[in-house]
Design an enzyme around this catalytic site. Structure first.
Site, mmCIF file in Angstrom:
data_model
loop_
_atom_site.group_PDB
_atom_site.id
_atom_site.type_symbol
_atom_site.label_atom_id
_atom_site.label_comp_id
_atom_site.label_asym_id
_atom_site.label_seq_id
_atom_site.Cartn_x
_atom_site.Cartn_y
_atom_site.Cartn_z
ATOM 1 N N GLY A 52 1.111 -1.190 0.368
ATOM 2 C CA GLY A 52 0.114 -0.224 -0.156
ATOM 3 C C GLY A 52 0.904 1.047 -0.307
ATOM 4 N N ASP A 62 -2.494 8.759 18.030
ATOM 5 C CA ASP A 62 -2.963 8.769 16.258
ATOM 6 C C ASP A 62 -3.608 7.786 16.350
ATOM 7 O OD1 ASP A 62 -3.803 9.173 13.824
ATOM 8 O OD2 ASP A 62 -2.664 9.278 12.900
ATOM 9 N N PHE A 100 2.366 9.384 4.113
ATOM 10 C CA PHE A 100 3.677 8.851 4.373
ATOM 11 C C PHE A 100 4.302 8.313 3.967
ATOM 12 C CE2 PHE A 100 0.357 5.816 4.152
ATOM 13 C CZ PHE A 100 1.408 4.109 3.978
ATOM 14 N N GLY A 101 4.401 7.367 2.144
ATOM 15 C CA GLY A 101 4.983 6.895 1.431
ATOM 16 C C GLY A 101 4.319 5.734 1.535
ATOM 17 N N SER A 102 5.378 4.454 1.031
ATOM 18 C CA SER A 102 4.938 3.333 1.144
ATOM 19 C C SER A 102 5.499 2.577 1.409
ATOM 20 C CB SER A 102 5.538 2.743 -0.888
ATOM 21 O OG SER A 102 5.493 3.475 -1.340
ATOM 22 N N VAL A 103 4.511 0.588 1.164
ATOM 23 C CA VAL A 103 4.629 -0.061 2.335
ATOM 24 C C VAL A 103 5.225 -1.457 1.610
ATOM 25 C CG1 VAL A 103 3.878 -2.149 4.537
ATOM 26 C CG2 VAL A 103 3.548 0.403 4.101
ATOM 27 N N LYS A 120 8.807 -0.570 5.375
ATOM 28 C CA LYS A 120 8.372 0.684 4.870
ATOM 29 C C LYS A 120 9.044 1.728 4.680
ATOM 30 C CE LYS A 120 5.214 3.942 7.437
ATOM 31 N NZ LYS A 120 3.883 4.105 8.876
#
Length: 338
Positions: free
Chosen positions: A69, A191, A73-76, A89
């Site tokens: 995904g 969060d 925030f970026g990619s996993v 991550k």
């Protein structure tokens, strides 16, 4: 994305850098070849080996890297690493606020030395990625245990699978047990929401995504950090009113967020409607909370007990909310009366 806050709030004093955060710097120390986060040898046994945390990523040991995904925030990615399935991550640099991106990356490492069945385990991290895997927009990479591909947000809103009492109670207890562990180590998540709770194949909840987390001052239940954090960090639908007012951070902010999350588990509905500014203002000035009247679940005996518990969790005054330790007992009392 959290706003700039002192790196000293993210990691203990002997681990944060005293110089500028360059491309390959880290709060654990620089390695000569810039391929990993290297803990000083004098601290190796006490800070790494004793808690199964490795500060070195062996890139040649990564196998079967597949995207899972991506987001702001970026990619996993899912991968095989030293015989174990892991999540990788990559944290993306924000063009609008690169400092906040860096500090979000370091905040992800706050639980690196902690292990608990309801917390996603951090395995390793680095700010330097091989050219054949990295990209210029990446700040760093965090290697974590692979929990699964689902989170509570998906279970609540995107599936038809039942969330009967036994299941939502177990999920709730998992989350609070994880919070109790974090708070006992002076760490506040900031969060908590369904999207940040991963679900394992064994149906166990694990708290993830520590990019907004903060370490409280030692022997202090509250932290006076940058006021901008309370306005930017976290998700507005789950944010405690004291954070919206720019006041001090405490572990009770997580309890408020858990209360909203529990309401979602019970109702499978979004907590608020309306635009962001209206909701934020109403939560602070008008004590807006999700409805405890409109859903049928709150018309039952169990629902009425839950509504009392929810009212305590999202009290306007942080000191009036139960601690995570007390909340475990309160959940047991609600469940035992059925």
């Amino acid at each position: 994305m959290p706003s700039p806050i002192p790196v000293t709030r993210l990691l203990s004093k002997d681990l944060y850098p005293s110089v500028e955060l360059s491309t390959c710097s880290s709060p654990l120390a620089q390695q000569a070849h810039g391929s990993s986060l290297q803990v000083p040898q004098t601290r190796l046994h006490r800070r790494v080996c004793s808690r199964s945390w490795s500060s070195v990523i062996h890139w040649d040991q990564l196998r079967s890297v597949e995207p899972v995904g991506s987001g702001g925030f970026g990619s996993v990615y899912r991968a095989e690493y030293l015989g174990e399935t892991v999540a990788l991550k990559k944290v993306k640099k924000s063009s609008k606020n690169p400092l906040a991106s860096r500090q979000s990356f370091w905040a992800e490492l706050n639980p690196a030395h902690l292990q608990h069945p309801n917390i996603v385990r951090v395995i390793a991290a680095t700010t330097c990625v091989p050219a054949d895997f990295g990209d210029e927009g990446s700040i760093g990479t965090v290697l974590m245990e692979f929990v699964g591909s689902r989170n509570l947000q998906q279970v609540i809103y995107e599936s038809s699978e039942p969330l009967e009492e036994a299941r939502w109670f177990r999920f709730s207890r998992d989350i609070v047990a994880g919070l109790n562990f974090l708070h006992s180590h002076g760490l506040v998540h900031l969060d908590i929401k369904p999207a940040n709770v991963l679900l394992s194949s064994a149906d166990v909840c694990k708290i993830a995504d520590f990019g907004c987390s903060v370490k409280l001052d030692r022997d202090c239940e509250m932290s006076s950090i940058s006021p901008h954090l309370s306005h930017v960090c976290g998700t507005y639908t789950h944010r405690a009113p004291e954070l919206l007012r720019g006041q001090q951070v405490s572990s009770k902010a997580d309890i408020f967020s858990f209360g909203i999350t529990l309401w979602q588990l019970l109702t499978r509905q979004p907590p608020y409607t309306g635009d962001r500014q209206h909701v934020q203002y109403a939560v602070v000035a008008q004590h807006l909370r999700p409805s405890l009247r409109d859903h049928p679940v709150f018309r039952t005996a169990l629902g009425r007990r839950c509504s009392v518990l929810l009212g305590r969790c999202w009290s306007a005054e942080a000191r009036s909310r139960p601690s995570a330790r007390d909340l475990l007992d309160l959940l047991d009392q609600v469940h035992s009366q059925t």
